[in-house]
Design a protein around this motif. Sequence first.
Motif, PDB file in Angstrom:
ATOM      1  N   PRO A   8       0.769  -1.392  -0.026  1.00 33.70           N
ATOM      2  CA  PRO A   8      -0.057   0.072  -0.138  1.00 33.70           C
ATOM      3  C   PRO A   8       0.925   1.231   0.105  1.00 33.70           C
ATOM      4  N   TRP A   9       0.142   2.418  -0.562  1.00 32.53           N
ATOM      5  CA  TRP A   9       0.795   3.836  -0.579  1.00 32.53           C
ATOM      6  C   TRP A   9       1.354   4.226   0.914  1.00 32.53           C
ATOM      7  N   SER A  10       0.341   3.655   1.985  1.00 33.38           N
ATOM      8  CA  SER A  10       0.860   4.068   3.214  1.00 33.38           C
ATOM      9  C   SER A  10       2.091   3.833   3.766  1.00 33.38           C
ATOM     10  N   GLY A  11       2.484   2.587   3.223  1.00 36.59           N
ATOM     11  CA  GLY A  11       3.942   2.020   3.467  1.00 36.59           C
ATOM     12  C   GLY A  11       4.990   2.687   2.440  1.00 36.59           C
ATOM     13  N   TYR A  12       4.606   2.659   1.236  1.00 32.94           N
ATOM     14  CA  TYR A  12       5.632   3.049   0.059  1.00 32.94           C
ATOM     15  C   TYR A  12       6.159   4.298   0.489  1.00 32.94           C
ATOM     16  N   ARG A  13       5.295   5.372   0.903  1.00 27.74           N
ATOM     17  CA  ARG A  13       5.627   6.746   0.886  1.00 27.74           C
ATOM     18  C   ARG A  13       6.933   6.971   1.943  1.00 27.74           C
ATOM     19  N   PRO A  21      -3.355   7.791  -3.906  1.00 33.15           N
ATOM     20  CA  PRO A  21      -4.768   8.602  -4.146  1.00 33.15           C
ATOM     21  C   PRO A  21      -4.046   9.507  -5.292  1.00 33.15           C
ATOM     22  N   ARG A  22      -5.145   9.788  -6.264  1.00 32.43           N
ATOM     23  CA  ARG A  22      -4.676  10.911  -7.366  1.00 32.43           C
ATOM     24  C   ARG A  22      -4.027  11.863  -7.195  1.00 32.43           C
ATOM     25  N   SER A  23      -4.147  12.476  -5.714  1.00 28.69           N
ATOM     26  CA  SER A  23      -3.397  13.658  -5.405  1.00 28.69           C
ATOM     27  C   SER A  23      -1.993  13.390  -5.072  1.00 28.69           C
ATOM     28  N   HIS A  24      -1.847  12.160  -4.769  1.00 28.89           N
ATOM     29  CA  HIS A  24      -0.286  11.759  -4.563  1.00 28.89           C
ATOM     30  C   HIS A  24       0.474  11.249  -5.780  1.00 28.89           C
ATOM     31  N   LEU A  25       0.020  10.921  -6.656  1.00 32.55           N
ATOM     32  CA  LEU A  25       0.396  10.347  -8.011  1.00 32.55           C
ATOM     33  C   LEU A  25       1.771  10.850  -8.086  1.00 32.55           C
ATOM     34  N   VAL A  63       9.134   9.166  -5.594  1.00 30.58           N
ATOM     35  CA  VAL A  63       9.612   8.214  -4.730  1.00 30.58           C
ATOM     36  C   VAL A  63      10.442   7.232  -5.386  1.00 30.58           C
ATOM     37  N   ALA A  64       9.729   6.696  -6.539  1.00 29.31           N
ATOM     38  CA  ALA A  64      10.219   5.538  -7.476  1.00 29.31           C
ATOM     39  C   ALA A  64      11.483   6.109  -7.967  1.00 29.31           C
ATOM     40  N   ARG A  65      11.397   6.993  -8.384  1.00 27.05           N
ATOM     41  CA  ARG A  65      12.943   7.796  -9.017  1.00 27.05           C
ATOM     42  C   ARG A  65      13.751   7.839  -7.905  1.00 27.05           C
ATOM     43  N   TRP A  66      13.605   8.273  -6.848  1.00 30.66           N
ATOM     44  CA  TRP A  66      14.661   8.454  -5.900  1.00 30.66           C
ATOM     45  C   TRP A  66      15.017   7.167  -5.417  1.00 30.66           C
TER      46      TRP A  66
END
Length: 259
Positions: free
Chosen positions: A177-182, A206-210, A216-219
Motif C-alpha cells: 500500500p501507499w501508506s507504507g511506500y511513501r 490517491p490521485r493527489s499523491h501520484l 519516490v520511485a525515481r529516488w
Amino acid sequence: MSHLIPSGHRRPLAARPAPLRLAVPGFAHPLVAPAEWGGLQRAGLPLDWVTLGSTALRESDGVTGGPGARQDPYWLAAVVPLRTAGVRVLGHLDLAHGARPFGELLSDAQRFLNWYRVDGFLLARCPADAEALPEVRRVAGALRTVLERAHLVLAQGTHPSPGYAEVADQLVTFAGPWSGYRWSRAAEWTADHPPERFCHLVHGVPRSHLQEALRVARWQGAGTIYFTDRTDHGAVDPWESLPGYWDEIVSAIGPGLSE
C-alpha cells in the motif's frame, strides 16, 4: 519531498536517465475485464511487461495463478496482440514462499510456453532470505533451460538478500500500500544496479499523491512501476482493474519525459 527517503538510500537523478516504464501485475480474466486487456493494446504505451494468469485462477491447493488445466481461448486472444506489439508477456508462477515442488513449477512453466508463448515468468511469493537462494537459483536455471532467453522477475515485494539480484532480470522490491511506500527506503546495495533491475507495485495511491509516488520511485532507483488507486479492502484484488488515473500515469512517464 526529499525528507521521505534519507540521502544514503537514494541515487542522484542524473545517474538514472532512463524513463520509467509500466508493469501490469495481472488483470482479471478477459471476460471480466475486457476493457483492461483491450486498453493495453493502445499504441505507444510504455509497457515493460504484462503478467498472465496471476489474478484469475485460484487453485484448490492454495496456489494462486498459473496456466490452468487447458488453454483458454480468451487468454490467448488477449495475449496475441500484446506479443505482436513487442510487449513482454510473463507467466505467473507461484513459489508459495519456497513450498512449491520443483516439478510443479516446471510443468506450469511449460504449459505457459506451449499455450501462450510467454516471454518469461514472474515468480510470485518468492523467498527473500539467503538460505532459500540456492533453490531459487535452481528454479531460475531450469526455467532458462525451458526458455533460453526467459525474462525472469522475482516478486518478493521487499528487498531480498543481495544475491537474488544475480538470479533474475528484475526484482519487485516493493509490493503493497501507499501508506507504507511513501515512507519506505531502498536498500543501499541496490545503488550498484541500474533502475531497470527494480520494480515497485503500489496500491491505494490517491490521485493527489501520484506525482509524489513517481518521485519516490525515481529516488529509490526503480525503473518499472505500477501504481493504482484501487485498494485491497476486503477480498478485493487491487491489481484486477485499471487505476482511475491510468491515462495520467501514461502521460507522466511517457517517452521523452524527464524530471
